[in-house]
Scaffold this motif. Structure first.
Motif, short mmCIF file in Angstrom:
data_model
loop_
_atom_site.label_atom_id
_atom_site.label_comp_id
_atom_site.label_asym_id
_atom_site.label_seq_id
_atom_site.Cartn_x
_atom_site.Cartn_y
_atom_site.Cartn_z
N ALA A 148 -5.19 -8.09 -14.80
CA ALA A 148 -6.30 -7.22 -14.43
C ALA A 148 -5.99 -6.47 -13.14
CB ALA A 148 -7.58 -8.04 -14.27
N LEU A 149 -5.35 -7.15 -12.19
CA LEU A 149 -5.01 -6.50 -10.92
C LEU A 149 -4.03 -5.35 -11.14
CD1 LEU A 149 -4.62 -9.62 -8.61
CD2 LEU A 149 -6.25 -7.76 -8.28
N HIS A 150 -3.07 -5.53 -12.03
CA HIS A 150 -2.07 -4.48 -12.27
C HIS A 150 -2.66 -3.31 -13.06
CE1 HIS A 150 0.73 -7.46 -10.73
NE2 HIS A 150 1.64 -6.49 -10.67
N VAL A 151 -3.61 -3.59 -13.95
CA VAL A 151 -4.31 -2.50 -14.64
C VAL A 151 -5.11 -1.68 -13.64
CG1 VAL A 151 -6.16 -1.99 -16.27
CG2 VAL A 151 -4.39 -3.64 -16.89
N ARG A 152 -5.81 -2.38 -12.76
CA ARG A 152 -6.59 -1.68 -11.74
C ARG A 152 -5.68 -0.87 -10.82
NH1 ARG A 152 -11.91 -2.54 -9.51
NH2 ARG A 152 -12.06 -1.71 -7.39
N ARG A 153 -4.55 -1.45 -10.43
CA ARG A 153 -3.61 -0.73 -9.58
C ARG A 153 -3.17 0.57 -10.24
NH1 ARG A 153 2.39 -2.99 -8.95
NH2 ARG A 153 2.28 -2.39 -11.15
N ALA A 154 -2.84 0.52 -11.52
CA ALA A 154 -2.37 1.72 -12.22
C ALA A 154 -3.45 2.80 -12.27
CB ALA A 154 -1.93 1.35 -13.64
N ARG A 155 -4.69 2.42 -12.57
CA ARG A 155 -5.77 3.41 -12.66
C ARG A 155 -6.07 4.02 -11.30
NH1 ARG A 155 -9.65 -0.44 -16.33
NH2 ARG A 155 -8.86 0.14 -18.39
N THR A 156 -6.19 3.18 -10.30
CA THR A 156 -6.57 3.69 -8.99
C THR A 156 -5.45 4.50 -8.35
OG1 THR A 156 -5.93 1.55 -8.02
CG2 THR A 156 -8.25 1.85 -8.55
N SER A 157 -4.20 4.11 -8.57
CA SER A 157 -3.08 4.85 -7.99
C SER A 157 -3.00 6.25 -8.56
CB SER A 157 -1.77 4.10 -8.24
OG SER A 157 -1.76 2.85 -7.61
N GLU A 158 -3.26 6.40 -9.84
CA GLU A 158 -3.19 7.72 -10.45
C GLU A 158 -4.25 8.66 -9.87
OE1 GLU A 158 -3.06 9.84 -14.86
OE2 GLU A 158 -3.67 7.74 -14.68
N ILE A 159 -5.46 8.15 -9.67
CA ILE A 159 -6.51 9.00 -9.13
C ILE A 159 -6.30 9.25 -7.65
CG2 ILE A 159 -9.01 9.16 -8.75
CD1 ILE A 159 -9.39 7.69 -11.37
N PHE A 160 -5.74 8.27 -6.92
CA PHE A 160 -5.34 8.51 -5.54
C PHE A 160 -4.36 9.68 -5.48
CE2 PHE A 160 -1.95 8.01 -2.43
CZ PHE A 160 -2.64 7.94 -1.24
N SER A 161 -3.36 9.68 -6.36
CA SER A 161 -2.37 10.75 -6.36
C SER A 161 -3.01 12.10 -6.64
CB SER A 161 -1.28 10.46 -7.40
OG SER A 161 -0.56 9.30 -7.07
N MET A 162 -4.00 12.12 -7.50
CA MET A 162 -4.66 13.38 -7.83
C MET A 162 -5.40 13.95 -6.63
SD MET A 162 -7.38 14.22 -10.88
CE MET A 162 -8.69 13.21 -10.20
N TYR A 163 -6.15 13.08 -5.92
CA TYR A 163 -6.97 13.56 -4.81
C TYR A 163 -6.17 13.72 -3.52
CZ TYR A 163 -11.52 13.38 -7.12
OH TYR A 163 -12.59 13.64 -7.94
N ARG A 164 -5.25 12.80 -3.24
CA ARG A 164 -4.58 12.81 -1.95
C ARG A 164 -3.20 13.46 -1.99
NH1 ARG A 164 -8.61 12.26 1.33
NH2 ARG A 164 -7.06 11.96 2.98
N ARG A 165 -2.65 13.63 -3.19
CA ARG A 165 -1.33 14.26 -3.33
C ARG A 165 -1.39 15.55 -4.15
NH1 ARG A 165 2.55 10.18 -2.49
NH2 ARG A 165 1.89 9.08 -0.60
N GLY A 166 -2.53 15.78 -4.81
CA GLY A 166 -2.68 17.01 -5.57
C GLY A 166 -2.13 16.97 -6.98
N GLN A 167 -1.60 15.82 -7.41
CA GLN A 167 -1.03 15.72 -8.75
C GLN A 167 -1.11 14.28 -9.24
OE1 GLN A 167 2.99 17.10 -9.07
NE2 GLN A 167 3.20 16.53 -11.23
N PRO A 168 -1.83 14.03 -10.35
CA PRO A 168 -1.91 12.66 -10.87
C PRO A 168 -0.53 12.12 -11.21
CG PRO A 168 -3.50 14.11 -11.95
CD PRO A 168 -2.59 14.99 -11.15
N GLY A 169 -0.30 10.87 -10.84
CA GLY A 169 0.96 10.22 -11.18
C GLY A 169 2.13 10.58 -10.29
N SER A 170 1.90 11.35 -9.22
CA SER A 170 3.00 11.66 -8.30
C SER A 170 3.42 10.41 -7.56
CB SER A 170 2.58 12.75 -7.32
OG SER A 170 1.47 12.35 -6.55
N PRO A 171 4.68 10.31 -7.12
CA PRO A 171 5.16 9.08 -6.46
C PRO A 171 4.34 8.71 -5.24
CG PRO A 171 6.99 10.55 -7.00
CD PRO A 171 5.73 11.33 -7.24
N LEU A 172 4.18 7.41 -5.02
CA LEU A 172 3.42 6.93 -3.87
C LEU A 172 4.28 6.80 -2.62
CD1 LEU A 172 1.25 4.16 -5.59
CD2 LEU A 172 0.60 6.52 -5.04
N TRP A 173 5.60 6.97 -2.74
CA TRP A 173 6.47 6.88 -1.57
C TRP A 173 7.58 7.91 -1.70
CZ3 TRP A 173 11.54 5.91 -2.72
CH2 TRP A 173 11.82 5.25 -3.91
#
Length: 408
Positions: A148-173
């Motif tokens: 469950a933690l890894h599913v949540r990580r995947a969902r939240t990371s994608e939306i973080f990338s969309m809002y904070r990086r301008g592109q869903p799924g962009s690398p976090l580092w």
């Protein structure tokens, strides 16, 4: 080493608890800025003047950036609090066990409301941390919870990338090249690649591929032409927590780099082995601003040494004192010794450090500035905490050009 034109200043922020009906001071409740399906609501609220406590630092930051034009705004994570942190910020649509659609709606709403009506027109550099996912996210020994933690990580990371990086799924580092106004920088992900701390081996705070990329960034010669290089991570590099220093086994309960000693030791050993100079680590998460000037050396060859700095943001808005760190939570050690086999066999290193803390339970942001003298020699960077409340903006120096020991 560089020239006098290679100078600049950046802003560092972190940790923005959401506003509620009592402290946001909005004409219309912000929760209706985005509908539950994630689509925008045209009824955007208007901020009353003066703003309520939740947005005082945001307004001060906007005004400061308009006046001083920093090269970039570094955000060290916790730009939203999607989880039930401290048991006081949970919302029904944000609970971990609800269907993904409800979680995603909560994420869309939280990101769209994070800054209120304030648009900070400065180049953004963002890293992810736990409250964009769930409080103190790390793998679990329990298989079902871990899934469950890894599913949540995947969902939240994608939306973080969309809002904070301008592109869903962009690398976090990743690394970015330097410009005339901004040195080379590496945005680290010290949250989503953490390994399980189960006592069976040395857990790492990031994966091997990312650590190798960070090592290349720190050691590449191109960075020397700028004099400085910047590394952003949600997790604090230094100082270590008092419990980690007093009882090393308790590192498993620490959430920063010192909670993963193998990673921290190898990072410090890399700095020493390659004699890396001019690196500034920027971080957030603790709700307490501080700055560290450090020197790490290999004890059997003191020519292998590095001087660097660790600057930690306070909170943009953290209204709950029991959730904020305090200076007494951290070790006041002038040095600590550690071992690393980074050079091929076990070596002993010493890290000497001096730390200055800002005032506790305050809201605001930190600025970091650097320069060179007329001969092109690197000068010490300076760091200043700017706290904001109803009475205005107050400045608290965290580092002086003469070093931490010379603060007024």
């Amino acid at each position: 080493m560089g020239n006098t034109s290679q100078q600049g200043r950046v802003v560092l922020s972190a940790c923005r608890y959401p506003a509620n009906v009592l402290d946001g001071n909005l004409e219309t409740s912000p929760r209706w800025r985005v509908r539950l399906d994630g689509s925008p609501n045209p009824a955007v609220p208007r901020m009353l003047d003066p703003p309520g406590p939740a947005y005082q630092a945001h307004k001060a930051l906007q005004q400061w950036c308009e006046q001083h034009a920093p090269a970039a705004l570094f955000s060290a994570g916790d730009t939203i609090y999607i989880d039930s942190s401290a048991g006081v910020t949970s919302l029904p649509a944000m609970r971990m066990e609800l269907p993904g659609r409800d979680l995603e709606a909560g994420l869309h709403r939280a990101y769209s409301e994070a800054d209120g009506p304030y648009n900070i027109a400065v180049h953004p550099v963002d890293s992810i941390d736990d409250h964009e996912i769930i409080d103190n996210w790390e793998p679990s020994k329990d298989p079902l919870r871990n899934e469950a933690l890894h599913v949540r990580r995947a969902r939240t990371s994608e939306i973080f990338s969309m809002y904070r990086r301008g592109q869903p799924g962009s690398p976090l580092w990743g690394a970015e090249q330097g410009t005339a106004a901004l040195p080379p920088r590496f945005v680290a992900d010290t949250r989503t690649e953490r390994q399980l701390r189960d006592g069976l081996g040395p857990a790492r705070i990031m994966g091997g591929t990312q650590m190798a990329a960070l090592t290349r960034f720190l050691t590449q010669q191109a960075g020397q032409t700028y004099g400085f290089r910047l590394v952003l991570s949600g997790s604090m590099v230094l100082p270590r927590r008092l419990t980690t220093k007093s009882h090393p086994a308790t590192a498993a309960r620490a959430d920063s780099w010192d909670g993963y000693p193998a990673s921290l030791n190898d990072l410090l050993a890399t700095l020493a082995e390659q004699s890396v100079q001019g690196c500034i680590f920027l971080s957030g998460d603790e709700h307490l601003a501080c700055a560290v000037e450090a020197r790490v050396i290999r004890l059997d060859n003191k020519n292998l040494a590095s001087t660097f700095w660790s600057v930690h943001a306070g909170a943009m808005y953290a209204p709950y004192p029991f959730a904020n760190s305090r200076p007494e939570d951290f070790s006041d050690e002038p040095f600590f010794d550690f071992e690393s086999s980074l050079s091929g066999k076990p070596r002993t290193y010493r890290c000497e450090l001096s730390t200055a803390f800002g005032p506790v339970d305050t809201n605001g942001f930190v600025t970091v500035a650097w320069n060179h003298d007329a001969a092109g020699n690197r000068l010490r960077p300076t760091a200043t905490l700017h706290t904001a409340d109803a009475s205005g903006l107050k400045d608290h120096p965290l580092m002086s050009p003469e070093g931490l020991g010379n603060l007024a």
